[in-house]
Design a protein around this motif. Sequence first.
Motif, PDB file in Angstrom:
ATOM      1  N   ASP A 150       1.191   3.381   1.580  1.00 20.73           N
ATOM      2  CA  ASP A 150       2.289   4.631   2.419  1.00 20.73           C
ATOM      3  C   ASP A 150       3.337   4.566   2.730  1.00 20.73           C
ATOM      4  O   ASP A 150       4.712   5.457   3.830  1.00 20.73           O
ATOM      5  N   ALA A 200      -3.037  -1.154  -4.807  1.00 20.77           N
ATOM      6  CA  ALA A 200      -4.705  -0.330  -4.049  1.00 20.77           C
ATOM      7  C   ALA A 200      -5.577  -1.432  -3.285  1.00 20.77           C
ATOM      8  O   ALA A 200      -6.313  -1.733  -2.717  1.00 20.77           O
ATOM      9  N   SER A 201      -5.016  -3.370  -3.560  1.00 17.30           N
ATOM     10  CA  SER A 201      -6.066  -3.858  -3.128  1.00 17.30           C
ATOM     11  C   SER A 201      -4.807  -5.249  -3.248  1.00 17.30           C
ATOM     12  O   SER A 201      -3.815  -5.343  -4.128  1.00 17.30           O
ATOM     13  N   THR A 202      -5.063  -6.052  -2.288  1.00 16.08           N
ATOM     14  CA  THR A 202      -4.417  -7.387  -2.294  1.00 16.08           C
ATOM     15  C   THR A 202      -4.969  -7.482  -3.961  1.00 16.08           C
ATOM     16  O   THR A 202      -4.171  -8.817  -3.994  1.00 16.08           O
ATOM     17  N   MET A 203      -5.807  -7.594  -4.474  1.00 14.63           N
ATOM     18  CA  MET A 203      -6.264  -9.048  -5.671  1.00 14.63           C
ATOM     19  C   MET A 203      -5.537  -7.842  -6.935  1.00 14.63           C
ATOM     20  O   MET A 203      -5.192  -8.912  -7.599  1.00 14.63           O
ATOM     21  N   ILE A 216       1.010  -4.917   5.874  1.00 17.18           N
ATOM     22  CA  ILE A 216       1.499  -3.854   7.324  1.00 17.18           C
ATOM     23  C   ILE A 216      -0.502  -3.478   7.226  1.00 17.18           C
ATOM     24  O   ILE A 216      -1.801  -3.862   6.802  1.00 17.18           O
ATOM     25  N   VAL A 256      -7.936 -13.697   2.454  1.00 17.79           N
ATOM     26  CA  VAL A 256      -9.293 -13.908   1.380  1.00 17.79           C
ATOM     27  C   VAL A 256      -7.982 -13.991   0.366  1.00 17.79           C
ATOM     28  O   VAL A 256      -7.529 -15.125  -0.683  1.00 17.79           O
ATOM     29  N   ALA A 257      -7.031 -13.885  -0.150  1.00 14.30           N
ATOM     30  CA  ALA A 257      -5.511 -13.290  -1.370  1.00 14.30           C
ATOM     31  C   ALA A 257      -5.219 -14.725  -1.034  1.00 14.30           C
ATOM     32  O   ALA A 257      -5.137 -15.061  -2.069  1.00 14.30           O
ATOM     33  N   PRO A 261      -8.315  -9.019   6.643  1.00 13.78           N
ATOM     34  CA  PRO A 261      -9.359 -10.713   6.205  1.00 13.78           C
ATOM     35  C   PRO A 261      -9.052  -9.806   4.613  1.00 13.78           C
ATOM     36  O   PRO A 261      -8.688 -10.663   3.884  1.00 13.78           O
ATOM     37  N   PRO A 262      -8.744  -8.762   4.051  1.00 19.77           N
ATOM     38  CA  PRO A 262      -8.300  -8.887   2.458  1.00 19.77           C
ATOM     39  C   PRO A 262      -6.690  -9.477   2.158  1.00 19.77           C
ATOM     40  O   PRO A 262      -6.706  -9.950   1.127  1.00 19.77           O
ATOM     41  N   GLN A 273      -7.191 -17.403  -1.539  1.00 18.77           N
ATOM     42  CA  GLN A 273      -7.328 -17.730  -3.091  1.00 18.77           C
ATOM     43  C   GLN A 273      -5.779 -17.740  -4.631  1.00 18.77           C
ATOM     44  O   GLN A 273      -6.263 -18.745  -5.434  1.00 18.77           O
ATOM     45  N   THR A 301      -8.317  -4.000   9.704  1.00 14.68           N
ATOM     46  CA  THR A 301      -9.104  -4.234   8.911  1.00 14.68           C
ATOM     47  C   THR A 301      -8.161  -4.557   7.597  1.00 14.68           C
ATOM     48  O   THR A 301      -9.205  -4.939   6.010  1.00 14.68           O
ATOM     49  N   THR A 302      -7.252  -4.686   7.444  1.00 16.03           N
ATOM     50  CA  THR A 302      -6.274  -5.134   6.375  1.00 16.03           C
ATOM     51  C   THR A 302      -6.163  -6.667   6.294  1.00 16.03           C
ATOM     52  O   THR A 302      -5.788  -6.557   5.229  1.00 16.03           O
ATOM     53  N   TYR A 360       0.663  -1.347  -0.432  1.00 14.30           N
ATOM     54  CA  TYR A 360       0.335  -0.228   0.012  1.00 14.30           C
ATOM     55  C   TYR A 360       0.567   1.013   0.052  1.00 14.30           C
ATOM     56  O   TYR A 360       2.371   1.030   0.524  1.00 14.30           O
TER      57      TYR A 360
END
Lengths: 73, 384
Positions: B93, B119-122, B141, B152-153, B148-149, B156, B145-146, B91
Motif C-alpha cells: 500500500d 507480504a510479511s516481516t518474515m 506501518i 516478532v521480527a 505484533p508481527p 527474531q 494488527t501489524t 507493505y
Amino acid sequence: MCHAVPAIVVEVLDGDMARVDLGGAKKTVSTALVGTVETGDYLLVHVGYALGRVDPAEAEATVAALEEIGAGT
Amino acid sequence: MKYVDDFRDARLARAIADEMRREVREDRSYRLMEFCGGHTHAIFRYGVTDLLPPQVRMIHGPGCPVCVLPVGRLDMAIRLAKEEGVTLCTYGDMLRVPGSRKQSLLKARAEGADIRMVASTMDALELARENPEKEVVFFAIGFETTTPPTAVALKQAEAMGLRNFSVFCNHVLTPAAISNILEAPEIRAMEAVEIDGFLGPAHVSVVIGAQPYEYFAEEFAKPVVIAGFEPLDVMQSILMLIRQINDGRAEVENQYTRAVTRAGNETAKAMVAEVFELARAFEWRGLGEVPYSAFRIRDRFAPWDAERKFTIEQRRAAENKACDCPKILRGAAVPTDCKLFGNQCTPQTPLGSCMVSDEGACAAYYKYGRRRAAARPANLEAAE
C-alpha cells in the motif's frame, strides 16, 4: 491493512509455523502470536501471521442470532 | 469459505435492514462512525449504505494506516531508501502514496533506490539474512494488527544477531485516535461532526480485546459495538448501535464474539509490550499531534531501530493544500466535497493518501460509489 482472513490448520510445522488452507489456497504462516495450534483449528491470518482464532461455537451462535432476525420478518 | 460465506447472505441482510427500519425513531438521526478503513471498504463493497434507513448516517473514521501517516514520515522513508546500501521493505500500500515534491517510493525505486514490497516481516528478515552486505530496513506501518508481527521480527533479529536488519517504526494506536476525535470539541463544533456511536474495529480488537473501549463508553457516554468485517456483521452491529442509542445506553458490546474476547490476544500483547513502548506524541494526518498514540522501539532493541541507526530527522513537509484528506479523516468532510476528487485525483493518479489505499474513504467512494446509482445487486457477493 487490518483485514485478517480465516484459515484452517492442515499441518503443524516446527518453529511455531503451520500450513493453513485459506479457502483452497495453502500457505505457511507463523503461529508465534497464538501459541499451540492443532490440525483443524481455525485461525485469523494476516501478513503471514496468525493473529487470533475463530471460536466455532461463538460463530454458530452469531449465525443463529442472525437467522432469528431473518425468521422474524 | 467457512466463517465468511455465512456472513454474506443477502436475504438476512435485508431482514436486518427491515428490523432497523422498524426500530429507528423518526425524530432523530444516528450518526455512526466506523473507525476502521476495513469497515469503510466493506460498507461500500457490499452496498451496506443502500440498505440503511435514511436516519442512519455512516461517518468514515481515520482507521487507515496509509491515510494517517504524515507526509513527513513518508519523506523520511524515501530518504532512507536512497541511502547507499539500503534495501527498504514495506507493505504494498505504501508504494504509491504521494510524498513531498511529487515523490513516492515507487518513483524513488524507478530512480534506482532498492525498494521491495513484502507480504510479511518474515520476508524482510529473510532478505536481510540472504544479503549480509545490504542494510535491510523494514518500513513498518499499521495499527495493532501489524504491530505484533513487527515485534516478532525484532525479537527474531535479536535472537539471530542479525545486525543488518532494522525497523522504521510508525505503528499507531486505535484507542488514542478515537479519544482524540472525541476530545476535540472545538474542532467538532467548528466542523459540525457529531457522533452518536462507534463501530469498533474487528481485527485490531482481536489483538487488544474489547476492554480498551470501555473508557469511551463511560467517559464520553458513546456506545461502541465491535463489529466483524463481513456485511452481516456490519449490519447486525449497526442494529445493535441503534438499539443502544434508542435505550440511552452507552456500553461496549461485542458483535464479533467468534474472534474477539474482552482481554484480546495476551501472547501478542505481551510480545508488543516487550519490544515497544509508547511514544510521547505522534503526528497523524488529519488529527495533528496525538499524545501517546504510537509506539517506539525500546532501548533493548536500539540496534534494530532505523531511526537510531541512520541519521534521518523529520522535516516539515508540504501537504497539497487542495487535498481534503485531513478533513475527510476527521469525518468532517466526505470525499465528494473535495475539488480534486475524481478529477485530478483518482486511484490511478492519487494526490492524497485516502485515494491510494483500498481502505481510504476516497478510494472506496471512487471504486464503488458510482455503482450505487445503478440497480441494487441481487446479492451481497462482492461487486467485483
